[in-house]
Design a protein around this motif. Structure first.
Motif, PDB file in Angstrom:
ATOM      1  N   GLN A   6       0.829  -1.198   0.000  1.00  0.00           N
ATOM      2  CA  GLN A   6       0.000   0.000   0.000  1.00  0.00           C
ATOM      3  C   GLN A   6       0.864   1.249   0.000  1.00  0.00           C
ATOM      4  O   GLN A   6       1.925   1.282   0.630  1.00  0.00           O
ATOM      5  N   LEU A  16      -3.463   3.731  -1.893  1.00  0.00           N
ATOM      6  CA  LEU A  16      -3.537   2.966  -3.131  1.00  0.00           C
ATOM      7  C   LEU A  16      -2.922   1.588  -2.905  1.00  0.00           C
ATOM      8  O   LEU A  16      -1.965   1.443  -2.139  1.00  0.00           O
ATOM      9  N   LYS A  17      -3.445   0.613  -3.601  1.00  0.00           N
ATOM     10  CA  LYS A  17      -2.940  -0.761  -3.509  1.00  0.00           C
ATOM     11  C   LYS A  17      -2.165  -1.081  -4.781  1.00  0.00           C
ATOM     12  O   LYS A  17      -2.613  -0.757  -5.884  1.00  0.00           O
ATOM     13  N   ILE A 131      -0.172  -0.371  -9.836  1.00  0.00           N
ATOM     14  CA  ILE A 131      -1.360  -0.039  -9.057  1.00  0.00           C
ATOM     15  C   ILE A 131      -2.516  -0.894  -9.577  1.00  0.00           C
ATOM     16  O   ILE A 131      -2.676  -1.068 -10.795  1.00  0.00           O
ATOM     17  N   GLU A 134      -8.633  -0.952  -9.905  1.00  0.00           N
ATOM     18  CA  GLU A 134      -9.692  -0.211  -9.220  1.00  0.00           C
ATOM     19  C   GLU A 134      -9.196   1.063  -8.530  1.00  0.00           C
ATOM     20  O   GLU A 134      -9.990   1.910  -8.134  1.00  0.00           O
ATOM     21  N   ASP A 135      -7.877   1.249  -8.406  1.00  0.00           N
ATOM     22  CA  ASP A 135      -7.319   2.453  -7.778  1.00  0.00           C
ATOM     23  C   ASP A 135      -6.742   3.446  -8.793  1.00  0.00           C
ATOM     24  O   ASP A 135      -6.180   4.473  -8.407  1.00  0.00           O
ATOM     25  N   GLU A 138      -8.147   7.114  -8.575  1.00  0.00           N
ATOM     26  CA  GLU A 138      -7.601   7.833  -7.409  1.00  0.00           C
ATOM     27  C   GLU A 138      -6.137   8.202  -7.632  1.00  0.00           C
ATOM     28  O   GLU A 138      -5.697   9.278  -7.217  1.00  0.00           O
TER      29      GLU A 138
END
Length: 158
Positions: A6, A16-17, A131, A134-135, A138
């Motif tokens: 992360q 963020l992942k 990343i 889904e992130d 962001e």
């Protein structure tokens, strides 16, 4: 099994992942995962000057100099990172503008048309993490925030 970590942008309270690409850059991936297993990385991220839509994060010298992140092998190299790509680039002492310390650069790319072209020429980086999809929105927003408002404190953890 995939390893994830992360990246937390402290001032924006955004996390963020990312997935480590062990299969594409095994030495860099393992060295980075080993570094995170010993402790969180606390540093700052600022907008890059030459490479386009990139948040440049310098990893601490004291954490990296006795690991495989110091002079790593060239793995999964690219000069044209895509949104979400994370590149690791090592530059030895005096290589970048005569700076007497080595540079351990963690490049977080948030937009299209990025390239790793510097005043000294092309410098490919090891694409070792990405990343998660889904992130990505962001990530793009935090990149814009840093571009407009300046650097942010960052904490990287497993």
């Amino acid at each position: 099994m995939s390893t994830f970590f992360q990246i937390r942008f402290v001032e924006s309270d955004v996390t963020l992942k990312a997935r480590i690409l062990e299969e594409k850059a095994p030495t860099t991936a393992q060295a980075f995962a080993d570094l995170l297993q010993t402790s969180a990385i606390e540093t700052a991220g600022k907008h890059a000057m030459y490479t386009g839509k990139e948040v440049s994060i310098q990893l601490p010298k004291g954490s990296c100099e006795s690991t495989l992140l110091h002079e790593p092998p060239k793995e999964n190299l690219t000069c044209f990172p895509q949104p979400g790509d994370i590149l690791y680039t090592f530059m030895p002492a005096y290589a970048w503008g005569g700076i007497p310390q080595p540079i351990y650069d963690f490049g977080l790319f948030y937009g299209k048309e990025a390239r790793t072209f510097f005043p000294a020429g092309w410098l490919p980086g090891n694409l070792f993490a990405r990343i998660v999809d889904e992130d990505l929105e962001e990530l793009e927003e935090i990149g814009r925030v840093i571009h407009l408002k300046g650097q942010q404190n960052i904490v990287i953890t497993l």
